[in-house]
Design an enzyme around this catalytic site. Structure first.
Site, PDB file in Angstrom:
ATOM      1  N   ARG A  86      11.541 -24.725  39.808  1.00 29.47           N
ATOM      2  CA  ARG A  86      10.619 -23.602  39.596  1.00 29.47           C
ATOM      3  C   ARG A  86       9.905 -23.288  40.906  1.00 29.47           C
ATOM      4  O   ARG A  86       9.952 -24.062  41.854  1.00 29.47           O
ATOM      5  CB  ARG A  86       9.615 -23.922  38.502  1.00 29.47           C
ATOM      6  CG  ARG A  86       8.776 -25.166  38.721  1.00 29.47           C
ATOM      7  CD  ARG A  86       7.422 -25.103  38.029  1.00 29.47           C
ATOM      8  NE  ARG A  86       7.379 -24.996  36.581  1.00 29.47           N
ATOM      9  CZ  ARG A  86       7.294 -26.015  35.729  1.00 29.47           C
ATOM     10  NH1 ARG A  86       7.291 -27.245  36.173  1.00 29.47           N
ATOM     11  NH2 ARG A  86       7.208 -25.810  34.426  1.00 29.47           N
ATOM     12  N   HIS A  88       6.243 -22.301  42.807  1.00 28.68           N
ATOM     13  CA  HIS A  88       4.821 -22.640  42.634  1.00 28.68           C
ATOM     14  C   HIS A  88       3.952 -21.704  43.473  1.00 28.68           C
ATOM     15  O   HIS A  88       4.367 -21.247  44.538  1.00 28.68           O
ATOM     16  CB  HIS A  88       4.560 -24.075  43.099  1.00 28.68           C
ATOM     17  CG  HIS A  88       5.410 -25.110  42.437  1.00 28.68           C
ATOM     18  ND1 HIS A  88       6.680 -25.422  42.887  1.00 28.68           N
ATOM     19  CD2 HIS A  88       5.186 -25.897  41.365  1.00 28.68           C
ATOM     20  CE1 HIS A  88       7.198 -26.358  42.111  1.00 28.68           C
ATOM     21  NE2 HIS A  88       6.317 -26.672  41.178  1.00 28.68           N
ATOM     22  N   ALA A 118       5.503 -32.798  35.934  1.00 33.86           N
ATOM     23  CA  ALA A 118       4.906 -34.088  36.288  1.00 33.86           C
ATOM     24  C   ALA A 118       3.410 -33.831  36.408  1.00 33.86           C
ATOM     25  O   ALA A 118       2.998 -32.799  36.932  1.00 33.86           O
ATOM     26  CB  ALA A 118       5.461 -34.563  37.620  1.00 33.86           C
ATOM     27  N   MET A 213       0.099 -28.732  38.961  1.00 33.76           N
ATOM     28  CA  MET A 213       0.133 -27.554  39.845  1.00 33.76           C
ATOM     29  C   MET A 213       1.140 -26.501  39.354  1.00 33.76           C
ATOM     30  O   MET A 213       1.663 -25.724  40.143  1.00 33.76           O
ATOM     31  CB  MET A 213       0.519 -27.980  41.266  1.00 33.76           C
ATOM     32  CG  MET A 213      -0.289 -29.153  41.804  1.00 33.76           C
ATOM     33  SD  MET A 213       0.293 -29.670  43.424  1.00 33.76           S
ATOM     34  CE  MET A 213      -0.514 -31.265  43.587  1.00 33.76           C
ATOM     35  N   SER A 214       1.431 -26.509  38.062  1.00 37.63           N
ATOM     36  CA  SER A 214       2.434 -25.557  37.549  1.00 37.63           C
ATOM     37  C   SER A 214       2.077 -25.175  36.113  1.00 37.63           C
ATOM     38  O   SER A 214       0.950 -25.370  35.674  1.00 37.63           O
ATOM     39  CB  SER A 214       3.825 -26.206  37.598  1.00 37.63           C
ATOM     40  OG  SER A 214       3.907 -27.279  36.667  1.00 37.63           O
ATOM     41  N   ASN A 237       1.261 -40.539  37.463  1.00 41.38           N
ATOM     42  CA  ASN A 237       0.217 -41.309  38.157  1.00 41.38           C
ATOM     43  C   ASN A 237      -1.106 -41.074  37.440  1.00 41.38           C
ATOM     44  O   ASN A 237      -1.279 -40.063  36.767  1.00 41.38           O
ATOM     45  CB  ASN A 237       0.092 -40.834  39.625  1.00 41.38           C
ATOM     46  CG  ASN A 237      -0.179 -39.339  39.703  1.00 41.38           C
ATOM     47  OD1 ASN A 237       0.743 -38.514  39.633  1.00 41.38           O
ATOM     48  ND2 ASN A 237      -1.436 -38.972  39.817  1.00 41.38           N
ATOM     49  N   HIS A 249       3.996 -38.091  46.512  1.00 46.24           N
ATOM     50  CA  HIS A 249       5.048 -37.374  45.776  1.00 46.24           C
ATOM     51  C   HIS A 249       6.249 -38.283  45.483  1.00 46.24           C
ATOM     52  O   HIS A 249       6.881 -38.151  44.440  1.00 46.24           O
ATOM     53  CB  HIS A 249       5.482 -36.139  46.578  1.00 46.24           C
ATOM     54  CG  HIS A 249       6.346 -35.180  45.806  1.00 46.24           C
ATOM     55  ND1 HIS A 249       5.971 -34.628  44.587  1.00 46.24           N
ATOM     56  CD2 HIS A 249       7.576 -34.682  46.063  1.00 46.24           C
ATOM     57  CE1 HIS A 249       6.934 -33.827  44.149  1.00 46.24           C
ATOM     58  NE2 HIS A 249       7.920 -33.842  45.018  1.00 46.24           N
TER      59      HIS A 249
HETATM   60  N1  HPA Z   1      -2.403 -33.960  40.436  1.00 48.15           N
HETATM   61  C1  HPA Z   1      -1.808 -32.753  40.449  1.00 48.15           C
HETATM   62  N2  HPA Z   1      -0.509 -32.589  40.241  1.00 48.15           N
HETATM   63  C2  HPA Z   1       0.227 -33.681  39.981  1.00 48.15           C
HETATM   64  C3  HPA Z   1      -0.329 -34.970  39.945  1.00 48.15           C
HETATM   65  C4  HPA Z   1      -1.725 -35.115  40.183  1.00 48.15           C
HETATM   66  O1  HPA Z   1      -2.299 -36.215  40.167  1.00 48.15           O
HETATM   67  N3  HPA Z   1       0.689 -35.834  39.673  1.00 48.15           N
HETATM   68  C5  HPA Z   1       1.811 -35.090  39.535  1.00 48.15           C
HETATM   69  N4  HPA Z   1       1.541 -33.783  39.730  1.00 48.15           N
END
Ligand code: HPA
Length: 277
Positions: A86, A88, A118, A213-214, A237, A249
């Protein structure tokens, strides 16, 4: 790239998908988030593979863990259109580009979209690898796909209702497939960097359980066009300040890889539940 008429571009993209796949109408779209791309290999019989960036309006994915692949899959009687990556906002794309996949899916006939991502977890009880159904969202990106000229006459009007941004029907179905799923509110930020611990405390106060962030703009565009939305986050995480280690990442991608079998079983189960009797 600024898109003049995003709905016309989506119609062109859907026409290109019809001719590249030979499939007239898809039923469900699946957008694979960071690290989810491998799931596309195990969802059913591959009917066609197309280079995503060869379809009008799609820039090549530039983020590790995303694939430049559009795949048509026969998944238990459902025609599934899989976006292997995708776009962003943090890549510098505008909102129309970010939601182009969803508008294209609608123009290709899809009545539902599964948005995966994620995410950082704000609930300290959730281990890395927890799968969470998005029950609602907080769009903190400062953008909306509904900004700009009004949608053309043949499309629904701008002020779409988001009371049920994420389908409770699809969430019930997902829970019946996997009883270990959690539910949570996803906060979508513009990103480009992970959050500060102070920002995470703010998000927790606001009622967020997940941060990423998506997804939020795609969910708005999907609801505008009447698609049912299922959102699935993989907690890769603990969010900043809760995580004992700095965020990276590569760890997000590793956590996603480990969860792949559960993710595939979940999506297959949901698609089987959606298939007509
Ligand atoms: N913050 C924002 N976006 C993410 C995170 C995070 O901790 N982990 C994976 N994508």
């Amino acid at each position: 790239m600024t898109i003049e008429d995003p709905y016309e571009l989506a119609a062109q993209a859907a026409a290109a998908i019809r001719s590249a796949t030979g499939i007239d109408r898809h039923d469900v779209a699946l957008v694979l988030g960071s690290g989810w791309a491998g799931a596309a290999d195990r969802l059913g019989d591959v009917a066609a593979d197309v280079e995503l960036s060869s379809i009008p309006g799609f820039p090549p994915p530039a983020v590790a863990g995303h694939r430049n692949l559009l795949r048509s899959i026969d998944a238990g009687g459902q025609k599934l259109l899989v976006f292997g990556g995708r776009s962003h906002l943090y890549e510098g794309h505008d909102a129309a580009t970010v939601v182009h996949g969803v508008r294209t899916a609608a123009a290709a006939g899809c009545g539902a979209v599964i948005l995966t991502n994620a995410a950082g977890g704000l609930n300290p009880a959730w281990p890395v690898g927890q799968l969470v159904l998005i029950q609602d969202q907080i769009n903190l990106s400062g953008h909306s796909p509904m900004v700009g000229p009004p949608p053309p006459e043949d499309q629904p009007g701008r002020f779409c209702d988001l009371t049920e941004a994420y389908s409770s029907r699809l969430r019930r179905l997902a829970h019946s497939v996997d009883s270990r799923l959690a539910d949570g509110v996803y906060a979508g930020l513009i990103g480009g960097n992970y959050e500060t611990p102070a920002e995470i405390r703010m998000l927790a106060t606001m009622g967020a359980d997940l941060v990423g962030m998506s997804t939020v703009l795609e969910a708005v565009a999907a609801r505008h066009l009447g698609l049912e939305v299922l959102g699935i986050s993989l907690v890769t995480n603990l969010a900043a300040g809760l995580s004992p280690a700095p965020l990276a990442h590569t760890e997000v991608l590793e956590a996603a890889k480990e969860a792949e079998t559960r993710v595939v079983d979940l999506i297959r189960g949901v698609l089987a539940g959606l298939a007509p009797e």
